[in-house]
Design a protein around this motif. Structure first.
Motif, PDB file in Angstrom:
ATOM      1  N   ARG A   6       0.815  -1.223   0.000  1.00 37.02           N
ATOM      2  CA  ARG A   6       0.000   0.000   0.000  1.00 37.02           C
ATOM      3  C   ARG A   6       0.849   1.274   0.000  1.00 37.02           C
ATOM      4  O   ARG A   6       0.339   2.369  -0.165  1.00 37.02           O
ATOM      5  CB  ARG A   6      -0.943   0.005   1.212  1.00 37.02           C
ATOM      6  CG  ARG A   6      -2.034  -1.070   1.098  1.00 37.02           C
ATOM      7  CD  ARG A   6      -3.206  -0.755   2.003  1.00 37.02           C
ATOM      8  NE  ARG A   6      -2.850  -0.828   3.415  1.00 37.02           N
ATOM      9  CZ  ARG A   6      -2.858  -1.961   4.125  1.00 37.02           C
ATOM     10  NH1 ARG A   6      -3.225  -3.088   3.577  1.00 37.02           N
ATOM     11  NH2 ARG A   6      -2.515  -1.949   5.389  1.00 37.02           N
ATOM     12  N   CYS A  13       5.786   3.262   5.570  1.00 39.85           N
ATOM     13  CA  CYS A  13       5.509   1.846   5.845  1.00 39.85           C
ATOM     14  C   CYS A  13       4.819   1.716   7.198  1.00 39.85           C
ATOM     15  O   CYS A  13       3.841   0.978   7.340  1.00 39.85           O
ATOM     16  CB  CYS A  13       6.802   1.021   5.876  1.00 39.85           C
ATOM     17  SG  CYS A  13       7.707   1.021   4.336  1.00 39.85           S
ATOM     18  N   THR A  73       1.239   3.184   6.873  1.00 40.50           N
ATOM     19  CA  THR A  73       0.306   2.481   5.980  1.00 40.50           C
ATOM     20  C   THR A  73       0.203   0.983   6.320  1.00 40.50           C
ATOM     21  O   THR A  73      -0.816   0.359   6.032  1.00 40.50           O
ATOM     22  CB  THR A  73       0.808   2.604   4.518  1.00 40.50           C
ATOM     23  OG1 THR A  73       1.404   3.872   4.358  1.00 40.50           O
ATOM     24  CG2 THR A  73      -0.313   2.458   3.534  1.00 40.50           C
TER      25      THR A  73
END
Ligand SMILES: Cc1cc2nc3c(=O)[nH]c(=O)nc-3n(C[C@H](O)[C@H](O)[C@H](O)COP(=O)(O)OP(=O)(O)OC[C@H]3O[C@@H](n4cnc5c(N)ncnc54)[C@H](O)[C@@H]3O)c2cc1C
Length: 359
Positions: free
Chosen positions: A339, A355, A358
């Motif tokens: 994502r 990271c 999300t």
């Protein structure tokens, strides 16, 4: 050191045995790495697979440091995908100062006089592996103390590494040399003495960081050597493709025996001489590649150019920056953080923040 596994089951067993808590405490010590990098580079297992195995056996906080380090790999892969061949030149700023583009002979011959570094070079030649901290010390010594441009030394290291990865390698050398970071990395004997069992005093790096940052090139690093890196191809199988079946095409960064294993297909591992002319690897690395390839059931190992083969219309391969010219259906390389948008990030920190946000 034991030799590296080639079968996927052995690799999965090895990954299952990783103690992520111990790893977090010991990774900077020269005996502290997991040594799974050849398996990730060659695609025997994927980053999300490794992450998930670790998370099955550890709490997120125990696994944090390990997943953080895996993310470095994903970061460099994404930068390569986005920046393409630009990663093979100085990415953010020119290296300065540079006295030579050629390797110091003492590094090639493991005669630097710093025992931990000489042992690291000998270990590389013997096993095809080098610990991360040793890579940083050597790169810092070569580029910053030896004032050598990073490109040729990076090619030398890549040639010998079973885990040789153009992105992790080029961009890490550049991180050390300051062309892809704000600060150069220099090795200091006090740091080496802390993380390696080979302790010493009075070496060329036995100074404080201030002195090391500005000192003249030590005499032992002034003699330069010519590199002679070339690829010796392995024997090639004759291509025998059944036109009634689809063809699955593998490359040297995707030797995954579980990929589409339910499909009745021609399986061709293609080693292109043009790629290996650009990025040569040692006979030891070639042998490792071929042994990994032979683990793929029914695979033919073919030395040829993609454009010279007739593989039919139904070709599938794993997308990768090393094969932009392959035609057919490209599967997407599995990501740990699918994502997180695919783009170039200014730094690993900004990528990692995304990271964490999300997930
Ligand atoms: C000068 C230099 C050159 C390098 N060249 C390569 C290379 O060609 N191929 C390569 O895979 N790595 C490279 N690295 C990164 C790193 O050194 C290796 O991934 C690591 O040492 C592999 O050993 P390990 O599996 O025991 O790592 P561990 O510490 O056990 O880490 C687990 C995995 O996380 C990933 N990882 C950890 N640290 C890094 C990092 N800094 N950058 C990228 N991925 C990381 C690797 O896939 C590694 O296998 C280089 C680093 C430097 C400083």
């Amino acid at each position: 050191m034991e030799s590296f596994a080639v079968s996927r089951q052995d690799v999965l067993d090895q990954v299952s045995g990783i103690d992520a808590g111990k790893y977090a405490r010991t990774r900077n010590f020269t005996d502290g790495g997991t040594q799974i990098s050849p398996y990730l580079t060659r695609g025997l297992v994927t980053l999300p697979e490794v992450r998930d195995i670790i998370l099955e056996r550890h709490t997120p906080s125990q696994a944090y440091k390990f997943v953080f380090e895996l993310a470095w790999r994903e970061y460099w892969q994404r930068e390569w995908t986005f920046l393409g061949d630009r990663i093979f030149g100085d990415v953010k700023r020119p290296q300065h100062p540079v006295s030579s583009r050629r390797m110091p002979r003492a590094v090639l011959d493991a005669e630097i006089g710093v025992d931990a570094l000489d042992a690291a070079v000998r270990g590389l030649y013997d096993t095809g592996y080098m610990h991360n901290h040793e890579r940083m010390w050597l790169a810092g010594l070569t580029c910053n103390l030896g004032r050598t441009h990073w490109w040729e030394p990076a090619q030398w290291l890549y040639y010998h590494l079973l885990d040789g990865d153009p992105a992790s390698n080029s961009l890490s050398w550049q991180w050390v040399a300051g062309t892809n970071s704000h600060k150069k990395y220099v090795p200091a004997q006090q740091n080496i003495n802390k993380y390696s069992p080979l302790r010493q005093h009075g070496t060329i790096v036995d100074h404080g960081y201030g002195v090391l940052a500005d000192m003249a090139v030590p005499d032992v690093l002034t003699e330069r050597a010519d590199l002679d890196l070339s690829w010796s191809p392995p024997p090639s199988d004759a291509v025998a493709v059944d036109p009634a079946k689809p063809t699955l095409l593998y490359h040297s960064f995707w030797l995954n025996a579980a990929w589409r294993s339910d499909v009745d297909a021609n399986r061709v591992v293609l080693l292109e001489p043009s790629w290996f002319a650009r990025f040569p690897v040692s006979p030891m690395v070639t042998d490792y590649l071929v042994r990994c390839a032979r683990e793929i059931p029914g695979a033919q190992v073919v030395v040829a150019e993609f454009d010279d083969l007739s593989l039919g219309d139904d070709v599938t391969f794993m997308a990768h920056p090393s094969v932009p010219h392959w035609r057919g259906h490209a599967d997407e390389m599995p990501r740990m953080f699918p994502r997180v948008p695919e783009k170039s990030y200014a730094s690993f920190t900004s990528f990692w923040k995304q990271c964490e946000r999300t997930g």
